[in-house]
Scaffold this motif. Sequence first.
Motif, PDB file in Angstrom:
ATOM      1  N   TYR A 205     -10.875   7.608  -0.387  1.00 20.72           N
ATOM      2  CA  TYR A 205      -9.425   7.391  -0.403  1.00 20.72           C
ATOM      3  C   TYR A 205      -8.677   8.719  -0.600  1.00 20.72           C
ATOM      4  O   TYR A 205      -7.671   8.987   0.075  1.00 20.72           O
TER       5      TYR A 205
ATOM      6  N   ILE B 171      -5.841  -6.324   0.859  1.00 17.80           N
ATOM      7  CA  ILE B 171      -5.086  -6.334   2.110  1.00 17.80           C
ATOM      8  C   ILE B 171      -5.119  -7.746   2.685  1.00 17.80           C
ATOM      9  O   ILE B 171      -6.192  -8.288   2.977  1.00 17.80           O
TER      10      ILE B 171
ATOM     11  N   GLY C   6      -3.935  -5.699   8.819  1.00 19.79           N
ATOM     12  CA  GLY C   6      -3.166  -6.355   7.770  1.00 19.79           C
ATOM     13  C   GLY C   6      -2.007  -7.151   8.337  1.00 19.79           C
ATOM     14  O   GLY C   6      -1.517  -6.890   9.432  1.00 19.79           O
TER      15      GLY C   6
ATOM     16  N   VAL D  99     -12.192  -0.526   4.880  1.00 16.08           N
ATOM     17  CA  VAL D  99     -12.636  -0.820   3.515  1.00 16.08           C
ATOM     18  C   VAL D  99     -14.147  -0.613   3.428  1.00 16.08           C
ATOM     19  O   VAL D  99     -14.822  -0.439   4.435  1.00 16.08           O
TER      20      VAL D  99
ATOM     21  N   GLN E 161      -9.262  -1.666  -5.827  1.00 14.82           N
ATOM     22  CA  GLN E 161      -8.576  -1.379  -4.576  1.00 14.82           C
ATOM     23  C   GLN E 161      -7.594  -2.495  -4.261  1.00 14.82           C
ATOM     24  O   GLN E 161      -7.920  -3.680  -4.406  1.00 14.82           O
TER      25      GLN E 161
ATOM     26  N   TYR F 182      -6.579  -0.912   8.419  1.00 18.18           N
ATOM     27  CA  TYR F 182      -7.215  -0.428   7.200  1.00 18.18           C
ATOM     28  C   TYR F 182      -8.742  -0.448   7.338  1.00 18.18           C
ATOM     29  O   TYR F 182      -9.313  -1.340   7.962  1.00 18.18           O
TER      30      TYR F 182
ATOM     31  N   GLY G 161      -0.497  -2.919   9.452  1.00  9.36           N
ATOM     32  CA  GLY G 161      -1.306  -1.723   9.254  1.00  9.36           C
ATOM     33  C   GLY G 161      -2.771  -1.955   9.569  1.00  9.36           C
ATOM     34  O   GLY G 161      -3.273  -3.082   9.506  1.00  9.36           O
TER      35      GLY G 161
ATOM     36  N   GLY H  49      -5.351   5.015   6.189  1.00  9.32           N
ATOM     37  CA  GLY H  49      -6.199   3.920   6.628  1.00  9.32           C
ATOM     38  C   GLY H  49      -7.044   3.287   5.550  1.00  9.32           C
ATOM     39  O   GLY H  49      -7.713   2.288   5.805  1.00  9.32           O
ATOM     40  N   ILE H  50      -7.047   3.830   4.330  1.00  3.16           N
ATOM     41  CA  ILE H  50      -7.791   3.225   3.228  1.00  3.16           C
ATOM     42  C   ILE H  50      -6.778   2.697   2.208  1.00  3.16           C
ATOM     43  O   ILE H  50      -5.875   3.429   1.807  1.00  3.16           O
ATOM     44  N   PRO H  51      -6.905   1.444   1.796  1.00  2.00           N
ATOM     45  CA  PRO H  51      -5.966   0.918   0.798  1.00  2.00           C
ATOM     46  C   PRO H  51      -6.036   1.729  -0.496  1.00  2.00           C
ATOM     47  O   PRO H  51      -7.084   2.303  -0.823  1.00  2.00           O
TER      48      PRO H  51
ATOM     49  N   PRO I  73       0.806  -1.232   0.000  1.00  2.00           N
ATOM     50  CA  PRO I  73       0.000   0.000   0.000  1.00  2.00           C
ATOM     51  C   PRO I  73       0.833   1.274   0.000  1.00  2.00           C
ATOM     52  O   PRO I  73       0.373   2.308  -0.495  1.00  2.00           O
TER      53      PRO I  73
ATOM     54  N   LEU J 130      -9.095   6.322  12.167  1.00  2.00           N
ATOM     55  CA  LEU J 130     -10.156   5.792  11.313  1.00  2.00           C
ATOM     56  C   LEU J 130     -11.529   6.295  11.775  1.00  2.00           C
ATOM     57  O   LEU J 130     -12.389   6.619  10.951  1.00  2.00           O
TER      58      LEU J 130
END
Length: 265
Positions: free
Chosen positions: A71, A101, A170, A178, A98, A176, A174, A81-83, A3, A150
Amino acid sequence: MRPTDPDVGDFLLRGALDVEGRLVDASNATLFCAIEADGVAAKCVYKPVRGERPLWDFPDGTLAGREVGAYLVAEASGLGGIPPTVLRDGPFGPGMVQLWIDTDDEAPGLVDVVSPAQLKAGWKAILRAHDSDGEPAVLAHSDSPAIARLAALDVVINNADRKGGHVLLGTDGGVYGVDHGICLHTEHKLRTVLWGWAEEPMPDEVVDALARLRSALGGPLADTLGEHITRAEVRALRSRVSRLLSAPVFPSPDTSPYPIPWPAF
Protein backbone atom coordinates in the motif's frame (compact mmCIF):
# COMPACT_ATOMS: atom_id res chain seq x y z
CA MET A 1 -15.67 6.39 5.01
CA ARG A 2 -14.23 6.31 1.49
CA PRO A 3 -10.80 5.20 0.27
CA THR A 4 -9.97 8.77 -0.79
CA ASP A 5 -10.89 10.43 2.51
CA PRO A 6 -7.76 12.18 3.87
CA ASP A 7 -8.21 10.85 7.41
CA VAL A 8 -8.98 7.24 6.45
CA GLY A 9 -5.61 5.97 7.68
CA ASP A 10 -6.09 7.49 11.13
CA PHE A 11 -9.64 6.12 11.18
CA LEU A 12 -8.36 2.58 10.49
CA LEU A 13 -5.72 2.93 13.20
CA ARG A 14 -8.03 4.27 15.92
CA GLY A 15 -11.38 2.68 15.16
CA ALA A 16 -12.89 0.01 17.39
CA LEU A 17 -12.99 -3.35 15.60
CA ASP A 18 -15.94 -5.71 15.90
CA VAL A 19 -15.47 -9.05 14.15
CA GLU A 20 -18.62 -9.99 12.22
CA GLY A 21 -17.44 -13.02 10.23
CA ARG A 22 -14.65 -14.84 8.46
CA LEU A 23 -13.90 -15.06 4.74
CA VAL A 24 -13.64 -18.83 4.54
CA ASP A 25 -12.11 -19.00 1.05
CA ALA A 26 -8.96 -17.15 2.14
CA SER A 27 -5.74 -19.08 2.74
CA ASN A 28 -4.99 -17.15 5.93
CA ALA A 29 -7.30 -15.97 8.69
CA THR A 30 -9.25 -13.12 7.10
CA LEU A 31 -11.90 -11.51 9.29
CA PHE A 32 -14.70 -9.20 8.16
CA CYS A 33 -15.15 -6.42 10.71
CA ALA A 34 -17.18 -3.38 11.51
CA ILE A 35 -15.03 -0.40 12.52
CA GLU A 36 -16.21 2.75 14.27
CA ALA A 37 -14.58 5.94 15.52
CA ASP A 38 -16.08 9.28 16.53
CA GLY A 39 -19.51 8.32 15.22
CA VAL A 40 -18.17 7.25 11.81
CA ALA A 41 -18.70 3.60 10.84
CA ALA A 42 -17.34 1.45 8.01
CA LYS A 43 -16.36 -2.11 7.18
CA CYS A 44 -12.86 -3.50 6.97
CA VAL A 45 -10.78 -6.65 6.63
CA TYR A 46 -8.57 -7.69 9.53
CA LYS A 47 -5.83 -10.29 9.02
CA PRO A 48 -4.13 -11.11 12.31
CA VAL A 49 -0.49 -12.17 12.12
CA ARG A 50 -1.24 -15.19 14.30
CA GLY A 51 -3.59 -16.47 11.59
CA GLU A 52 -0.97 -16.47 8.83
CA ARG A 53 -0.18 -19.86 7.34
CA PRO A 54 3.58 -20.60 7.19
CA LEU A 55 5.12 -20.49 3.70
CA TRP A 56 8.36 -22.09 2.58
CA ASP A 57 9.66 -19.02 0.76
CA PHE A 58 8.43 -16.10 2.91
CA PRO A 59 9.44 -15.56 6.55
CA ASP A 60 6.74 -16.41 9.09
CA GLY A 61 4.71 -13.54 10.46
CA THR A 62 5.57 -11.04 7.70
CA LEU A 63 2.51 -11.13 5.45
CA ALA A 64 0.59 -8.37 7.22
CA GLY A 65 3.58 -6.05 6.97
CA ARG A 66 3.96 -6.83 3.27
CA GLU A 67 0.34 -5.82 2.70
CA VAL A 68 1.10 -2.48 4.32
CA GLY A 69 4.33 -2.15 2.36
CA ALA A 70 2.50 -2.72 -0.93
CA TYR A 71 0.00 0.00 0.00
CA LEU A 72 2.80 2.44 0.87
CA VAL A 73 4.45 1.81 -2.50
CA ALA A 74 1.15 2.26 -4.35
CA GLU A 75 0.50 5.57 -2.62
CA ALA A 76 4.03 6.96 -2.88
CA SER A 77 4.20 6.21 -6.60
CA GLY A 78 0.70 7.42 -7.43
CA LEU A 79 -0.15 4.09 -9.06
CA GLY A 80 -2.77 3.62 -6.35
CA GLY A 81 -5.24 0.79 -6.62
CA ILE A 82 -4.81 -0.66 -3.11
CA PRO A 83 -7.42 0.18 -0.45
CA PRO A 84 -6.10 2.07 2.59
CA THR A 85 -4.15 -0.41 4.72
CA VAL A 86 -2.55 -0.17 8.17
CA LEU A 87 -0.83 -2.40 10.71
CA ARG A 88 -2.38 -2.28 14.17
CA ASP A 89 -3.50 -4.29 17.15
CA GLY A 90 -6.88 -6.01 17.01
CA PRO A 91 -9.04 -8.56 18.83
CA PHE A 92 -6.57 -11.36 17.93
CA GLY A 93 -3.37 -9.38 18.20
CA PRO A 94 -1.41 -7.33 15.66
CA GLY A 95 -2.51 -7.58 12.07
CA MET A 96 -3.31 -5.88 8.82
CA VAL A 97 -6.49 -3.78 8.66
CA GLN A 98 -7.76 -2.71 5.25
CA LEU A 99 -10.81 -0.70 4.29
CA TRP A 100 -13.51 -2.93 2.80
CA ILE A 101 -14.41 -2.30 -0.84
CA ASP A 102 -18.06 -2.78 -1.74
CA THR A 103 -18.64 -4.55 -5.05
CA ASP A 104 -21.69 -5.42 -7.11
CA ASP A 105 -22.03 -9.18 -7.50
CA GLU A 106 -24.10 -8.62 -10.64
CA ALA A 107 -21.51 -6.39 -12.33
CA PRO A 108 -19.15 -7.99 -14.89
CA GLY A 109 -15.68 -8.78 -13.61
CA LEU A 110 -12.43 -7.23 -14.81
CA VAL A 111 -10.78 -10.64 -15.21
CA ASP A 112 -12.74 -13.55 -16.66
CA VAL A 113 -12.66 -16.92 -18.38
CA VAL A 114 -14.85 -16.91 -21.48
CA SER A 115 -15.28 -18.70 -24.78
CA PRO A 116 -13.38 -17.08 -27.69
CA ALA A 117 -16.68 -15.82 -29.12
CA GLN A 118 -17.45 -14.01 -25.83
CA LEU A 119 -14.12 -12.18 -25.64
CA LYS A 120 -14.92 -8.48 -25.28
CA ALA A 121 -13.52 -5.98 -27.76
CA GLY A 122 -10.25 -4.56 -26.52
CA TRP A 123 -9.79 -7.12 -23.77
CA LYS A 124 -6.38 -8.71 -23.38
CA ALA A 125 -6.27 -12.49 -23.87
CA ILE A 126 -3.72 -14.10 -21.54
CA LEU A 127 -4.15 -17.83 -21.90
CA ARG A 128 -6.04 -20.08 -24.30
CA ALA A 129 -7.07 -23.54 -23.12
CA HIS A 130 -10.04 -25.92 -22.96
CA ASP A 131 -12.63 -26.24 -20.23
CA SER A 132 -13.70 -29.46 -18.51
CA ASP A 133 -16.02 -30.23 -21.44
CA GLY A 134 -13.23 -29.81 -23.97
CA GLU A 135 -14.57 -26.48 -25.22
CA PRO A 136 -12.11 -23.66 -26.00
CA ALA A 137 -11.75 -21.03 -23.29
CA VAL A 138 -9.77 -17.81 -22.86
CA LEU A 139 -8.41 -16.20 -19.71
CA ALA A 140 -8.60 -12.45 -20.32
CA HIS A 141 -8.73 -9.11 -18.56
CA SER A 142 -9.90 -5.56 -19.18
CA ASP A 143 -7.60 -3.18 -21.05
CA SER A 144 -8.54 -0.17 -18.92
CA PRO A 145 -5.80 2.27 -17.78
CA ALA A 146 -6.57 1.37 -14.17
CA ILE A 147 -5.78 -2.29 -14.88
CA ALA A 148 -2.57 -1.24 -16.65
CA ARG A 149 -1.53 0.68 -13.54
CA LEU A 150 -2.31 -2.34 -11.38
CA ALA A 151 -0.29 -4.57 -13.73
CA ALA A 152 2.65 -2.17 -13.40
CA LEU A 153 2.28 -2.14 -9.62
CA ASP A 154 2.48 -5.95 -9.62
CA VAL A 155 5.82 -5.73 -11.40
CA VAL A 156 7.13 -3.11 -8.99
CA ILE A 157 6.15 -4.97 -5.82
CA ASN A 158 7.06 -8.38 -7.30
CA ASN A 159 3.56 -9.69 -6.58
CA ALA A 160 3.56 -13.47 -6.35
CA ASP A 161 -0.21 -13.93 -6.23
CA ARG A 162 -2.30 -11.64 -8.46
CA LYS A 163 -5.35 -13.85 -8.97
CA GLY A 164 -8.41 -12.74 -10.92
CA GLY A 165 -10.41 -12.61 -7.72
CA HIS A 166 -7.93 -10.12 -6.28
CA VAL A 167 -9.00 -7.47 -8.82
CA LEU A 168 -12.13 -5.62 -7.71
CA LEU A 169 -14.43 -3.10 -9.36
CA GLY A 170 -15.86 -1.06 -6.51
CA THR A 171 -19.37 0.31 -6.47
CA ASP A 172 -17.64 3.71 -6.36
CA GLY A 173 -16.26 3.00 -9.84
CA GLY A 174 -12.71 2.50 -8.63
CA VAL A 175 -10.48 -0.45 -9.54
CA TYR A 176 -8.73 -2.06 -6.59
CA GLY A 177 -6.21 -4.83 -5.98
CA VAL A 178 -6.30 -6.78 -2.72
CA ASP A 179 -4.32 -9.59 -1.07
CA HIS A 180 -0.68 -8.45 -1.21
CA GLY A 181 0.75 -10.63 1.54
CA ILE A 182 3.25 -12.41 -0.69
CA CYS A 183 5.09 -9.62 -2.43
CA LEU A 184 8.25 -7.51 -2.08
CA HIS A 185 10.57 -10.52 -2.00
CA THR A 186 14.21 -10.17 -3.10
CA GLU A 187 13.88 -13.08 -5.56
CA HIS A 188 11.90 -12.81 -8.78
CA LYS A 189 8.44 -14.24 -8.01
CA LEU A 190 6.06 -12.36 -10.29
CA ARG A 191 2.86 -14.41 -10.74
CA THR A 192 -0.12 -12.53 -12.12
CA VAL A 193 -3.10 -12.83 -14.45
CA LEU A 194 -2.43 -9.29 -15.72
CA TRP A 195 0.02 -10.12 -18.51
CA GLY A 196 -1.94 -8.38 -21.25
CA TRP A 197 0.65 -5.67 -21.96
CA ALA A 198 3.69 -8.00 -22.02
CA GLU A 199 6.58 -6.46 -24.00
CA GLU A 200 4.60 -3.24 -24.60
CA PRO A 201 5.94 0.17 -23.52
CA MET A 202 4.62 1.39 -20.20
CA PRO A 203 2.28 4.41 -20.43
CA ASP A 204 3.74 7.81 -19.62
CA GLU A 205 1.68 8.01 -16.43
CA VAL A 206 3.28 4.77 -15.23
CA VAL A 207 6.78 6.00 -16.06
CA ASP A 208 6.06 9.22 -14.15
CA ALA A 209 4.85 7.13 -11.20
CA LEU A 210 8.07 5.09 -11.25
CA ALA A 211 10.12 8.29 -11.19
CA ARG A 212 8.14 9.53 -8.19
CA LEU A 213 8.69 6.24 -6.42
CA ARG A 214 12.44 6.27 -7.07
CA SER A 215 12.62 9.76 -5.61
CA ALA A 216 10.55 8.74 -2.57
CA LEU A 217 12.78 5.72 -1.96
CA GLY A 218 15.68 8.13 -1.59
CA GLY A 219 13.88 9.73 1.35
CA PRO A 220 11.76 8.71 4.35
CA LEU A 221 9.79 6.05 2.44
CA ALA A 222 12.72 3.63 2.65
CA ASP A 223 12.77 3.91 6.45
CA THR A 224 9.00 3.52 6.66
CA LEU A 225 9.10 0.43 4.48
CA GLY A 226 11.93 -0.87 6.68
CA GLU A 227 9.38 -1.25 9.48
CA HIS A 228 7.61 -3.92 7.41
CA ILE A 229 10.21 -5.57 5.13
CA THR A 230 13.95 -6.16 5.30
CA ARG A 231 16.63 -3.77 4.10
CA ALA A 232 17.53 -6.26 1.39
CA GLU A 233 13.92 -6.20 0.19
CA VAL A 234 13.91 -2.41 0.14
CA ARG A 235 17.11 -2.47 -1.92
CA ALA A 236 15.55 -5.03 -4.29
CA LEU A 237 12.51 -2.77 -4.69
CA ARG A 238 14.75 0.17 -5.52
CA SER A 239 16.62 -1.95 -8.08
CA ARG A 240 13.39 -3.06 -9.77
CA VAL A 241 12.26 0.54 -10.08
CA SER A 242 15.60 1.63 -11.55
CA ARG A 243 15.59 -1.22 -14.07
CA LEU A 244 12.06 -0.37 -15.17
CA LEU A 245 12.96 3.30 -15.60
CA SER A 246 15.95 2.37 -17.72
CA ALA A 247 13.71 0.20 -19.93
CA PRO A 248 10.05 1.07 -19.24
CA VAL A 249 8.48 -1.98 -20.84
CA PHE A 250 6.05 -4.46 -19.31
CA PRO A 251 7.90 -7.75 -18.77
CA SER A 252 7.11 -10.98 -20.54
CA PRO A 253 5.83 -14.10 -18.76
CA ASP A 254 8.89 -15.86 -20.20
CA THR A 255 10.90 -14.27 -17.38
CA SER A 256 8.98 -16.23 -14.72
CA PRO A 257 8.96 -20.03 -14.31
CA TYR A 258 5.37 -19.95 -13.00
CA PRO A 259 3.86 -16.79 -14.49
CA ILE A 260 0.20 -17.38 -13.55
CA PRO A 261 -0.91 -18.22 -10.00
CA TRP A 262 -2.88 -21.38 -9.39
CA PRO A 263 -5.76 -21.32 -9.09
CA ALA A 264 -6.12 -18.26 -11.32
CA PHE A 265 -9.16 -17.10 -9.32
